[in-house]
Every structure is written in C-alpha cells, then in structure tokens.
Scaffold this motif. Structure first.
Motif, PDB file in Angstrom:
ATOM      1  N   GLU A  90      38.661  -2.764  -9.605  1.00  0.00           N
ATOM      2  CA  GLU A  90      39.774  -1.614  -9.364  1.00  0.00           C
ATOM      3  C   GLU A  90      39.503  -0.531 -10.739  1.00  0.00           C
ATOM      4  OE1 GLU A  90      44.290  -0.612  -8.654  1.00  0.00           O
ATOM      5  OE2 GLU A  90      43.579  -2.754  -9.183  1.00  0.00           O
ATOM      6  N   ALA A  91      39.487  -1.248 -11.691  1.00  0.00           N
ATOM      7  CA  ALA A  91      39.644  -0.628 -13.107  1.00  0.00           C
ATOM      8  C   ALA A  91      38.280   0.360 -13.074  1.00  0.00           C
ATOM      9  CB  ALA A  91      39.790  -1.436 -14.279  1.00  0.00           C
ATOM     10  N   ALA A 116      35.203   7.319 -11.059  1.00  0.00           N
ATOM     11  CA  ALA A 116      35.957   8.412 -10.359  1.00  0.00           C
ATOM     12  C   ALA A 116      36.221   9.263 -11.235  1.00  0.00           C
ATOM     13  CB  ALA A 116      36.906   8.013  -9.300  1.00  0.00           C
ATOM     14  N   ARG A 117      36.707   9.110 -12.407  1.00  0.00           N
ATOM     15  CA  ARG A 117      37.272   9.805 -13.434  1.00  0.00           C
ATOM     16  C   ARG A 117      35.966  10.492 -14.254  1.00  0.00           C
ATOM     17  NH1 ARG A 117      43.145   8.931 -15.117  1.00  0.00           N
ATOM     18  NH2 ARG A 117      43.808   7.631 -13.370  1.00  0.00           N
ATOM     19  N   GLN A 118      35.065   9.792 -14.610  1.00  0.00           N
ATOM     20  CA  GLN A 118      33.753  10.210 -15.588  1.00  0.00           C
ATOM     21  C   GLN A 118      32.486   9.439 -15.002  1.00  0.00           C
ATOM     22  OE1 GLN A 118      34.847   8.749 -19.351  1.00  0.00           O
ATOM     23  NE2 GLN A 118      35.503  10.751 -19.903  1.00  0.00           N
ATOM     24  N   PRO A 119      32.186  10.034 -13.936  1.00  0.00           N
ATOM     25  CA  PRO A 119      30.942   9.702 -13.173  1.00  0.00           C
ATOM     26  C   PRO A 119      29.535   9.501 -14.245  1.00  0.00           C
ATOM     27  CG  PRO A 119      31.497  11.470 -12.112  1.00  0.00           C
ATOM     28  CD  PRO A 119      32.567  11.597 -13.389  1.00  0.00           C
ATOM     29  N   GLU A 120      29.388   9.942 -15.560  1.00  0.00           N
ATOM     30  CA  GLU A 120      28.494  10.116 -16.351  1.00  0.00           C
ATOM     31  C   GLU A 120      28.483   8.720 -16.942  1.00  0.00           C
ATOM     32  OE1 GLU A 120      31.832  12.028 -18.387  1.00  0.00           O
ATOM     33  OE2 GLU A 120      31.027  12.396 -16.623  1.00  0.00           O
ATOM     34  N   GLN A 122      28.796   5.815 -15.574  1.00  0.00           N
ATOM     35  CA  GLN A 122      28.530   4.885 -14.599  1.00  0.00           C
ATOM     36  C   GLN A 122      27.790   3.654 -15.085  1.00  0.00           C
ATOM     37  OE1 GLN A 122      25.671   4.513 -12.155  1.00  0.00           O
ATOM     38  NE2 GLN A 122      26.623   2.922 -11.227  1.00  0.00           N
ATOM     39  N   GLY A 123      26.600   3.755 -15.849  1.00  0.00           N
ATOM     40  CA  GLY A 123      25.878   2.938 -15.999  1.00  0.00           C
ATOM     41  C   GLY A 123      26.237   1.705 -17.085  1.00  0.00           C
ATOM     42  N   LYS A 124      27.040   2.094 -18.121  1.00  0.00           N
ATOM     43  CA  LYS A 124      27.637   1.483 -19.163  1.00  0.00           C
ATOM     44  C   LYS A 124      28.792   0.643 -18.499  1.00  0.00           C
ATOM     45  CE  LYS A 124      27.114   3.460 -23.541  1.00  0.00           C
ATOM     46  NZ  LYS A 124      27.977   4.355 -24.679  1.00  0.00           N
ATOM     47  N   LEU A 125      29.491   1.438 -17.508  1.00  0.00           N
ATOM     48  CA  LEU A 125      30.648   0.736 -17.206  1.00  0.00           C
ATOM     49  C   LEU A 125      30.222  -0.260 -16.261  1.00  0.00           C
ATOM     50  CD1 LEU A 125      33.861   1.202 -17.497  1.00  0.00           C
ATOM     51  CD2 LEU A 125      33.595   2.744 -15.310  1.00  0.00           C
TER      52      LEU A 125
END
Length: 69
Positions: free
Chosen positions: A27-28, A34-38, A40-43
């Motif tokens: 969820e987090a 959704a807030r910062q799509p750029e 995505q890879g690190k997250l």
C-alpha cells in the motif's frame, strides 16, 4: 488445548502478521509511486527487500511453532 494446537495457532498468527505487513508495504509503495512515478525503480526494489524481511520473520515464527509441536 494441546501444545500442538497452540503451536498451530502461533504459526497461523505468524502468517497472518506477515500478510498484514506485506499488505502495508504494498500500500505504501503504491501510494508513493502514485505521487512520484519517477522513483518507481528504487521504490520497487526497496519494497521487495522489505517484503522478504517480513516473510523471513514469519518463516521463523512458523518454524518455531513446528519445533515446539
């Protein structure tokens, strides 16, 4: 209730706790993407590592319950 029943309850609670933890991580991660799509890879990498840690703790709980029984 026998020790086997108590161990089975403990194993079940460990698995339920892991499911809740992985759900919160997912969820987090989705909210952050959704807030910062750029990022995505690190997250995604961080979320997978955290999910693995949660699963490892749950596995320890299940193994301990099996050993007790």
């Amino acid at each position: 209730m026998t020790i086997t029943g108590i161990a089975a309850l403990g194993a079940g609670m460990a698995v339920i706790g892991a499911a809740i933890g992985i759900g919160k991580i997912g969820e987090a991660a989705m909210n952050a993407m959704a807030r910062q799509p750029e990022i995505q890879g690190k997250l995604q990498t961080s979320a997978l590592i955290l999910a693995a840690f949660v699963e490892a703790v749950a596995l320890f709980g299940v193994v301990a319950a099996i050993i007790v029984s």
